[in-house]
Design an enzyme around this catalytic site. Sequence first.
Site, short mmCIF file in Angstrom:
data_model
loop_
_atom_site.label_atom_id
_atom_site.label_comp_id
_atom_site.label_asym_id
_atom_site.label_seq_id
_atom_site.Cartn_x
_atom_site.Cartn_y
_atom_site.Cartn_z
N THR A 1 26.25 25.80 -13.64
CA THR A 1 25.54 25.87 -12.00
C THR A 1 24.30 24.48 -11.59
O THR A 1 23.76 24.01 -12.79
CB THR A 1 23.89 27.33 -11.95
OG1 THR A 1 23.93 27.58 -12.77
CG2 THR A 1 25.03 28.45 -11.60
N ASP B 1 29.87 27.56 -21.00
CA ASP B 1 29.16 28.36 -19.10
C ASP B 1 27.94 28.17 -19.57
O ASP B 1 26.80 28.94 -19.93
CB ASP B 1 29.69 29.56 -19.31
CG ASP B 1 28.48 30.01 -17.92
OD1 ASP B 1 27.76 29.26 -17.10
OD2 ASP B 1 28.98 31.13 -17.12
N LYS C 1 19.48 25.56 -11.95
CA LYS C 1 18.48 26.19 -13.18
C LYS C 1 17.80 24.72 -13.82
O LYS C 1 17.27 24.30 -12.91
CB LYS C 1 19.58 26.79 -13.71
CG LYS C 1 20.29 28.23 -13.18
CD LYS C 1 20.94 29.37 -14.01
CE LYS C 1 21.18 29.90 -13.21
NZ LYS C 1 22.43 30.95 -13.60
N TYR D 1 33.84 19.68 8.14
CA TYR D 1 34.43 19.96 7.79
C TYR D 1 35.53 19.21 6.48
O TYR D 1 35.77 18.26 7.06
CB TYR D 1 35.86 21.36 8.29
CG TYR D 1 35.26 22.16 8.21
CD1 TYR D 1 35.68 23.31 7.39
CD2 TYR D 1 34.31 23.04 8.91
CE1 TYR D 1 36.17 24.29 7.16
CE2 TYR D 1 34.09 24.99 8.59
CZ TYR D 1 34.86 25.06 7.63
OH TYR D 1 34.92 26.71 6.97
N ARG E 1 20.80 25.02 -4.66
CA ARG E 1 22.62 25.44 -5.17
C ARG E 1 23.64 25.53 -5.01
O ARG E 1 23.92 24.46 -4.56
CB ARG E 1 22.02 27.56 -4.69
CG ARG E 1 20.73 27.51 -4.36
CD ARG E 1 21.24 29.25 -3.84
NE ARG E 1 20.88 30.25 -5.23
CZ ARG E 1 20.15 30.93 -6.09
NH1 ARG E 1 18.43 30.63 -5.31
NH2 ARG E 1 20.37 31.52 -7.09
N GLU F 1 37.43 20.09 4.44
CA GLU F 1 38.26 21.02 3.24
C GLU F 1 39.52 19.34 2.66
O GLU F 1 40.15 19.09 2.67
CB GLU F 1 39.75 21.87 3.52
CG GLU F 1 38.77 22.84 4.34
CD GLU F 1 39.55 23.58 4.99
OE1 GLU F 1 41.12 23.65 4.90
OE2 GLU F 1 39.23 25.33 5.38
C1 LIG Z 1 23.76 31.65 -13.77
C2 LIG Z 1 24.77 31.79 -14.31
C3 LIG Z 1 26.30 31.80 -13.05
C4 LIG Z 1 26.07 32.54 -12.09
O1 LIG Z 1 25.59 31.51 -11.15
P1 LIG Z 1 25.82 32.20 -9.64
O2 LIG Z 1 25.01 30.89 -8.69
O3 LIG Z 1 23.92 32.95 -9.87
O4 LIG Z 1 26.62 32.61 -9.31
C5 LIG Z 1 27.22 31.78 -14.32
N1 LIG Z 1 27.25 32.80 -15.70
C6 LIG Z 1 25.66 32.34 -16.33
C7 LIG Z 1 25.43 31.98 -18.16
C8 LIG Z 1 24.92 32.22 -15.50
O5 LIG Z 1 23.32 31.78 -15.87
#
Ligand SMILES: *Cc1c(COP(=O)(O)O)cnc(C)c1O
Length: 412
Positions: free
Chosen positions: A219, A193, A222, A47, A228, A49
Amino acid sequence: MTPDVEVAALLKQELARQETVLSMIPSENAPSLAVLEAVGSVAGNKYAEGYPGKRYYEGNAVVDKIELLAINRAKQLFNAEHVNVQAYSGSPANQAVFLAFLKPGDTFMGLDLACGGHLTHGSPVNFSGRIYKPVSYGLDKETELLDMNAVREIALREKPKLIISGLTAYPRTINFKEFQKIAEEVGAIHLADVSHIAGLIAGESHPSPFPYTDLVMMTTHKTLRGPRGALLLCKEKYAKELDKAVFPGLQGGPHENNIAGIAVALYEALQPTFKEYSLQIVKNASVLAKELMNKGFKLVTNGTDNHLILMDLRQQGISLGKQAAFALNEAGICCNMNSVPYDPALPYKPSGLRFGTPILTTRGMKEQEMKLVAGWITEVLQNMDNSGTKLRIAKEVKELCLRFPLYPELKQ
Ligand SMILES: *Cc1c(COP(=O)(O)O)cnc(C)c1O
């Protein structure tokens, strides 16, 4: 206690599936074993925090070093002023941005979900659309491209507090500089994003939003090929508010095992070979797109600049996406149904298919293999009800996959 054989067997089955099908969902990737090991490590027992050097629990000397490695590697890789590595995933990371810089009811802009935006960019069923006031921008109906003049007009009219640029199903390059300029003109904050294209940015095969963009969210699982998780990167002047929004605003203890995995993935992305990898992802997508268009398929924007392809099946039939994705999966090609811009059909029965090349590239596949894949996709889509064809292709797909194993080190 006897060991749990049920989950063990299912995990084995899932590994076998991943090894023997072509995973072409563009948001997916397969991290290295080193990343998977870090995620399965004891770092998750702790933990922690707070932030490195300022924790609410004792015993965090080692965990602090892990988190700092992740932060510093992200700063180096992306040329960012400030980095937060604690958000549990992309959606909570975006939520932290809203919490930090908007009040309930405030206006913001994002790309329409039906045009390739994300749920968190203002969908009415998502927190972003329920708590805040989204004003969507779309794509040009003719070219299916982002129209920056239209984005600017909406921004001047609506005076949003936040403008989000970013995509989940837009196959072209995004001009982050232009978004930042518009945001500055109307006094909004700009959030890029870059979840889908983080690995392409890291490998310099997509223009970078750094260093001029206010806030960047990505993220890690990807194209970046990590576990993740998510990274929030920002200019120093936004750092304090953003960190406070992640913890204690939204979350409790950070998942330090995931952060360890992110640190490993960032180490890998800093190696010179990552550039070649990211370039190959784009090359593969480009060859696949050309081959599919040569076979007569209509692709949204007539091609791709990045890792993903959006196929418009309206010529073949409105709402055909689900049936087509199902047939492809039976043939060992796993993609997803997707809306196309201005789709006359509903999102759960859309008229398009979305394909991506990250995992195929991770396996070592190149242009030659993309030609094979395009041939199989064509054959399945022209024979969706022919189980003999689908079975034969599934066998051929499996043979190709076994020549390009995902995890040669793992016993199946
Ligand atoms: C995948 C994605 C997210 C969210 O990701 P999660 O990990 O699935 O919550 C947010 N914005 C964009 C543009 C994404 O492609």
